[in-house]
Design a protein around this motif. Structure first.
Motif, PDB file in Angstrom:
ATOM      1  N   ALA A   1       0.839  -1.199   0.000  1.00  0.00           N
ATOM      2  CA  ALA A   1       0.000   0.000   0.000  1.00  0.00           C
ATOM      3  C   ALA A   1       0.871   1.245   0.000  1.00  0.00           C
ATOM      4  CB  ALA A   1      -0.901  -0.015   1.234  1.00  0.00           C
ATOM      5  N   ARG A   2       0.431   2.256  -0.723  1.00  0.00           N
ATOM      6  CA  ARG A   2       1.132   3.532  -0.760  1.00  0.00           C
ATOM      7  C   ARG A   2       0.104   4.637  -0.517  1.00  0.00           C
ATOM      8  NH1 ARG A   2       6.252   2.901  -2.484  1.00  0.00           N
ATOM      9  NH2 ARG A   2       6.534   5.130  -2.759  1.00  0.00           N
ATOM     10  N   VAL A   3       0.554   5.747   0.029  1.00  0.00           N
ATOM     11  CA  VAL A   3      -0.339   6.860   0.302  1.00  0.00           C
ATOM     12  C   VAL A   3       0.208   8.119  -0.364  1.00  0.00           C
ATOM     13  CG1 VAL A   3      -1.086   5.870   2.483  1.00  0.00           C
ATOM     14  CG2 VAL A   3       0.826   7.465   2.468  1.00  0.00           C
ATOM     15  N   ARG A   4      -0.670   9.078  -0.567  1.00  0.00           N
ATOM     16  CA  ARG A   4      -0.250  10.332  -1.182  1.00  0.00           C
ATOM     17  C   ARG A   4       0.661  11.111  -0.234  1.00  0.00           C
ATOM     18  NH1 ARG A   4      -4.886  13.930  -2.995  1.00  0.00           N
ATOM     19  NH2 ARG A   4      -5.717  13.372  -0.967  1.00  0.00           N
ATOM     20  N   LEU A   5       1.476  11.945  -0.848  1.00  0.00           N
ATOM     21  CA  LEU A   5       2.492  12.690  -0.109  1.00  0.00           C
ATOM     22  C   LEU A   5       1.920  13.521   1.044  1.00  0.00           C
ATOM     23  CD1 LEU A   5       5.511  13.376   0.002  1.00  0.00           C
ATOM     24  CD2 LEU A   5       5.104  15.143  -1.713  1.00  0.00           C
ATOM     25  N   PRO A   6       0.839  14.301   0.869  1.00  0.00           N
ATOM     26  CA  PRO A   6       0.347  15.111   1.992  1.00  0.00           C
ATOM     27  C   PRO A   6      -0.132  14.277   3.178  1.00  0.00           C
ATOM     28  CG  PRO A   6      -0.567  15.897  -0.082  1.00  0.00           C
ATOM     29  CD  PRO A   6       0.080  14.578  -0.367  1.00  0.00           C
ATOM     30  N   VAL A   7      -0.708  13.092   2.901  1.00  0.00           N
ATOM     31  CA  VAL A   7      -1.152  12.221   3.989  1.00  0.00           C
ATOM     32  C   VAL A   7       0.052  11.757   4.798  1.00  0.00           C
ATOM     33  CG1 VAL A   7      -2.315  10.052   4.541  1.00  0.00           C
ATOM     34  CG2 VAL A   7      -3.172  11.482   2.669  1.00  0.00           C
ATOM     35  N   ALA A   8       1.088  11.291   4.104  1.00  0.00           N
ATOM     36  CA  ALA A   8       2.307  10.861   4.788  1.00  0.00           C
ATOM     37  C   ALA A   8       2.950  12.019   5.543  1.00  0.00           C
ATOM     38  CB  ALA A   8       3.291  10.272   3.777  1.00  0.00           C
ATOM     39  N   ASP A   9       2.924  13.205   4.932  1.00  0.00           N
ATOM     40  CA  ASP A   9       3.492  14.394   5.567  1.00  0.00           C
ATOM     41  C   ASP A   9       2.818  14.689   6.903  1.00  0.00           C
ATOM     42  OD1 ASP A   9       5.673  15.873   4.792  1.00  0.00           O
ATOM     43  OD2 ASP A   9       4.645  16.869   3.142  1.00  0.00           O
ATOM     44  N   GLU A  10       1.493  14.653   6.908  1.00  0.00           N
ATOM     45  CA  GLU A  10       0.757  14.986   8.136  1.00  0.00           C
ATOM     46  C   GLU A  10       1.078  13.993   9.246  1.00  0.00           C
ATOM     47  OE1 GLU A  10      -3.759  15.739   9.876  1.00  0.00           O
ATOM     48  OE2 GLU A  10      -3.484  14.698   7.962  1.00  0.00           O
ATOM     49  N   VAL A  11       1.101  12.706   8.901  1.00  0.00           N
ATOM     50  CA  VAL A  11       1.418  11.684   9.901  1.00  0.00           C
ATOM     51  C   VAL A  11       2.840  11.872  10.416  1.00  0.00           C
ATOM     52  CG1 VAL A  11       1.669   9.207  10.302  1.00  0.00           C
ATOM     53  CG2 VAL A  11      -0.215  10.047   8.874  1.00  0.00           C
TER      54      VAL A  11
ATOM     55  N   ARG B   1      10.656  13.333  -1.393  1.00  0.00           N
ATOM     56  CA  ARG B   1       9.421  13.922  -1.921  1.00  0.00           C
ATOM     57  C   ARG B   1       8.855  13.122  -3.088  1.00  0.00           C
ATOM     58  NH1 ARG B   1       7.689  15.948   2.142  1.00  0.00           N
ATOM     59  NH2 ARG B   1       6.264  17.372   1.058  1.00  0.00           N
ATOM     60  N   ARG B   2       8.900  11.813  -2.960  1.00  0.00           N
ATOM     61  CA  ARG B   2       8.253  10.976  -3.957  1.00  0.00           C
ATOM     62  C   ARG B   2       6.753  11.230  -3.940  1.00  0.00           C
ATOM     63  NH1 ARG B   2       9.881   4.872  -4.838  1.00  0.00           N
ATOM     64  NH2 ARG B   2       8.263   5.307  -6.375  1.00  0.00           N
ATOM     65  N   ASP B   3       6.074  11.002  -5.082  1.00  0.00           N
ATOM     66  CA  ASP B   3       4.661  11.375  -5.162  1.00  0.00           C
ATOM     67  C   ASP B   3       3.746  10.455  -4.374  1.00  0.00           C
ATOM     68  OD1 ASP B   3       4.742   9.160  -6.859  1.00  0.00           O
ATOM     69  OD2 ASP B   3       4.768  10.399  -8.668  1.00  0.00           O
ATOM     70  N   SER B   4       4.219   9.277  -3.973  1.00  0.00           N
ATOM     71  CA  SER B   4       3.480   8.440  -3.037  1.00  0.00           C
ATOM     72  C   SER B   4       4.485   7.746  -2.129  1.00  0.00           C
ATOM     73  CB  SER B   4       2.603   7.419  -3.769  1.00  0.00           C
ATOM     74  OG  SER B   4       3.399   6.485  -4.478  1.00  0.00           O
ATOM     75  N   ILE B   5       4.018   7.360  -0.941  1.00  0.00           N
ATOM     76  CA  ILE B   5       4.916   6.881   0.105  1.00  0.00           C
ATOM     77  C   ILE B   5       4.459   5.498   0.570  1.00  0.00           C
ATOM     78  CG2 ILE B   5       5.922   7.412   2.363  1.00  0.00           C
ATOM     79  CD1 ILE B   5       6.507   9.512   0.193  1.00  0.00           C
ATOM     80  N   GLY B   6       5.407   4.567   0.655  1.00  0.00           N
ATOM     81  CA  GLY B   6       5.076   3.228   1.126  1.00  0.00           C
ATOM     82  C   GLY B   6       5.150   3.099   2.634  1.00  0.00           C
ATOM     83  N   ASP B   7       6.170   3.644   3.252  1.00  0.00           N
ATOM     84  CA  ASP B   7       6.290   3.657   4.709  1.00  0.00           C
ATOM     85  C   ASP B   7       7.121   4.866   5.107  1.00  0.00           C
ATOM     86  OD1 ASP B   7       8.959   2.884   4.178  1.00  0.00           O
ATOM     87  OD2 ASP B   7       8.428   0.773   4.332  1.00  0.00           O
ATOM     88  N   LEU B   8       7.147   5.149   6.389  1.00  0.00           N
ATOM     89  CA  LEU B   8       7.857   6.321   6.895  1.00  0.00           C
ATOM     90  C   LEU B   8       9.155   5.902   7.562  1.00  0.00           C
ATOM     91  CD1 LEU B   8       4.977   8.417   8.539  1.00  0.00           C
ATOM     92  CD2 LEU B   8       6.045   8.743   6.302  1.00  0.00           C
ATOM     93  N   ASP B   9      10.203   6.670   7.302  1.00  0.00           N
ATOM     94  CA  ASP B   9      11.494   6.500   7.970  1.00  0.00           C
ATOM     95  C   ASP B   9      11.772   7.753   8.788  1.00  0.00           C
ATOM     96  OD1 ASP B   9      12.754   3.937   6.762  1.00  0.00           O
ATOM     97  OD2 ASP B   9      12.031   5.024   5.017  1.00  0.00           O
ATOM     98  N   LEU B  10      11.898   7.586  10.093  1.00  0.00           N
ATOM     99  CA  LEU B  10      12.175   8.705  10.988  1.00  0.00           C
ATOM    100  C   LEU B  10      13.529   8.494  11.654  1.00  0.00           C
ATOM    101  CD1 LEU B  10       8.698   9.116  12.757  1.00  0.00           C
ATOM    102  CD2 LEU B  10       9.476  10.088  10.576  1.00  0.00           C
ATOM    103  N   LEU B  11      14.187   9.597  11.978  1.00  0.00           N
ATOM    104  CA  LEU B  11      15.523   9.557  12.575  1.00  0.00           C
ATOM    105  C   LEU B  11      15.557  10.502  13.764  1.00  0.00           C
ATOM    106  CD1 LEU B  11      18.428   8.408  12.119  1.00  0.00           C
ATOM    107  CD2 LEU B  11      18.910  10.543  10.875  1.00  0.00           C
ATOM    108  N   ALA B  12      16.064  10.012  14.886  1.00  0.00           N
ATOM    109  CA  ALA B  12      16.189  10.843  16.086  1.00  0.00           C
ATOM    110  C   ALA B  12      17.634  10.863  16.541  1.00  0.00           C
ATOM    111  CB  ALA B  12      15.292  10.313  17.199  1.00  0.00           C
TER     112      ALA B  12
END
Length: 614
Positions: free
Chosen positions: A197-207, A233-244
């Protein structure tokens, strides 16, 4: 409490393990053990939009007032396109009524969903109408009337039941259904191999921004950023990668896996975690020390081919590159920031959007990386709609919003007559609009409204309005809205003929794709781009996040052929003007510079270019 189903497609998560055993995680027990309260899962804009869309579906199945159905459809679109978090707006007491198409009743429902996680109206409608019927409405060729007929005549409620009925040949015997429609239904309801599953960029951005804000409040976290395809900034996102960035990795991981959004923990250690959120999106978090943050950010941002190419460069220099830094033997020589890592490889820093191994490393070695377009470079918008067709705001409101964003010009390009569902303009109504624009321009200072039209390109390549009317316009934006399934040769011929029209200016959203919903039409891209160059017309990069059409490859092809690209919002409300940033993201992925973009020019330079096409 009503179940607010995931707004994002639910993925099948990979099983996490620890010590060879499946990782098990119960949110209630874990929070109790940690002494944490059970916070309700946050409502994202996409969740609220989905609720309004389902309400509209169920109302339509009940034959409710069409104006009421349309109100919920428009509210869903407004909420889905909004670049601000509604949950944050509710928390701050902001006036939701000021949003386009959101009156007091809808504002109250948004607040209800945000505060309680439920919607009483949706709960009521689900009790009255099977929500499974609404799912059938989303199939091609089916609307509420046909779904009701199939339910009444064949007892069909699910996609599986509909497929079985079509396979048995029972559908074409129902009044209003023929054999051709039965075959189309059979094809549409076939099981297809599951894809990630992939989601649109703004949805991934908000999350991502919501999670990052929470991470930055965790004790010991010095910095938290997004990486991966979201940062590219790909046009759809499969999962999120976060770094702390933190020296207390285990504590940060424990805090993260207890966030209210987390539904499943796939893996959790001292410096990394992988979770699935309640909305179905997978999120991976890495925690690194300060001296390694730049190397880790670079490593987890770049595509796999980009990273492999960088490691190969490091090896050629007797170095080792990984997520912890650049090393000569055991000594770290770079890694605190990204620039130091690139410098250790004798490279200029490469913008995140370019990190796809498409020639960016070679360009960096030659010192020929482009100075990419930036949002502040745009001087105007050349595709926008008013209430005269299917826009939600009037001309004055749209102009005021464009001026408030610092733009110098705006082209009003309402739909032409062929697209009846948009209340498109015929020659008479377009002439009346042009007169109003002329009167408005007489009053404006430092801003110009350009007269345009989004004219339908007919199946044979003709345009939808007579030449005499088109000749009065500042620009003509041509678009395909029907017959997406023509062969590549016929579609190519259609577009070439349209561009040959003496008044044609811009080819809008060229493929007609809708990301993760509809594939674009197929044509010979090199021929179309070369024809645009020969004809002297332009290609649109439609900045709406559901389109982003041109894609990045087509942007680069246009640049290489010397065809100017127009980054346009296709705005249907004042809020949509903010979509320019998504268009700029896509343009940067396509290596576009300011000089490659038509509407990065001031009005004085733009008008002669448009005049050449008219």
């Amino acid at each position: 409490m009503i179940e607010i189903k995931p707004a994002l497609p639910v993925r099948r998560p990979r099983a996490g393990t620890r010590g060879g055993e499946p990782l098990r995680f119960d949110r209630t027990q874990a929070r109790a053990a940690a002494g944490r309260p059970r916070w309700r899962v946050p409502a994202y804009n996409a969740d609220i939009a989905r609720v309004f869309d389902e309400i509209a579906d169920l109302l339509e199945l009940q034959r409710a007032n069409p104006f009421r159905v349309r109100a919920y459809r428009r509210a869903a679109q407004t909420v889905g396109d909004l670049d601000r978090s509604l949950a944050t707006m509710v928390a701050h007491g902001d006036d939701l009524d000021a949003l386009p198409g959101i009156g007091s009743d809808l504002a109250a429902k948004i607040a209800e969903i945000v505060r309680t996680g439920r919607c009483a109206l949706l709960e009521q409608l689900r009790a009255e109408v099977s929500p499974r019927l609404a799912t059938l409405m989303r199939l091609p060729h089916l609307g509420p009337e046909r779904v009701r007929t199939l339910h009444d005549e064949l007892g069909v409620e699910t996609i599986e039941q509909l497929h079985a009925a079509a396979e048995a040949g029972r559908v074409h015997g129902v009044r209003g259904f023929g054999e051709r429609l039965e075959q189309e239904i059979l094809e549409a309801t076939k099981p297809h191999p599951e894809r990630p599953a992939r989601v649109r960029l703004p949805v991934a951005d908000e999350v991502a921004q919501s999670l990052l804000a929470r991470l930055r409040e965790v004790r010991g976290v010095e910095r938290a950023e997004a990486a991966g395809s979201l940062r590219r900034r790909r046009d759809s996102i499969g999962d999120l990668d976060l770094l702390a960035q933190s020296s207390a990795g285990a504590d940060v991981i424990q805090a993260f896996v207890h966030f209210a959004e987390v539904d499943k923990v796939l893996a959790a250690g001292d410096t990394r975690a992988s979770v699935v959120l309640a909305n179905g999106l997978q999120v991976d978090l890495r925690v690194v020390a300060r001296e390694s943050f730049g190397a880790a950010w670079l490593y987890f941002t770049g595509s796999k081919p980009h990273n492999i190419a960088l490691r190969r460069l490091a090896q050629q220099r007797g170095l080792k590159l990984n997520e912890y830094g650049v090393f000569r033997g055991d000594a770290q020589v770079a890694g605190r920031d990204e620039a130091s890592v690139y410098a250790a490889l004798d490279l200029k820093p490469i913008a995140p959007e370019l990190r796809e191994d498409r020639g960016e490393i070679e360009a960096a070695q030659r010192g020929q990386l482009p100075r990419l377009i930036e949002l502040g470079d745009l001087r105007g918008d050349l595709h926008a709609h008013t209430r005269d067709s299917d826009g939600r705001d009037d001309l004055d409101a749209l102009v005021a919003a464009a001026r408030a964003r610092g733009l110098e010009y705006l082209a009003v390009t309402d739909h032409s007559q062929r697209l009846a569902v948009t209340h498109g303009l015929d020659a008479r109504r377009l002439a009346q609009q042009m007169d109003r624009i002329d009167r408005l321009n007489q009053r404006l200072r430092g801003f110009r409204v350009l007269k345009g039209i989004e004219v339908d390109i007919l199946e044979d390549g003709r345009l939808d309005l007579p030449d005499a009317v088109l000749a009065r316009l500042d620009l003509v934006v041509g678009a395909v809205h029907q017959h997406f399934d023509l062969s590549s040769e016929r579609q190519t011929t259609r577009l070439l003929k349209a561009m040959d029209h003496p008044h044609f200016s811009v080819l809008a959203h060229p493929t007609g794709r809708l990301i993760e919903e509809r594939a674009g039409c197929v044509f010979d891209w090199p021929r179309v781009v070369r024809h645009a160059r020969e004809r002297g017309c332009f290609l649109e990069l439609n900045a709406h996040p559901s389109r982003l059409d041109l894609d990045d490859s087509a942007c680069r092809l246009a640049r290489d052929e010397g065809v100017l690209v127009c980054i346009s919002t296709d705005a249907h409300s004042v809020l949509d003007l903010g979509n320019q940033r998504h268009g700029v993201d896509q343009a940067r992925r396509g290596w576009l510079r300011r000089g490659d973009v038509l509407n990065a020019r001031p009005l004085s330079a733009l008008r002669p270019l448009l005049a050449r096409t008219m």
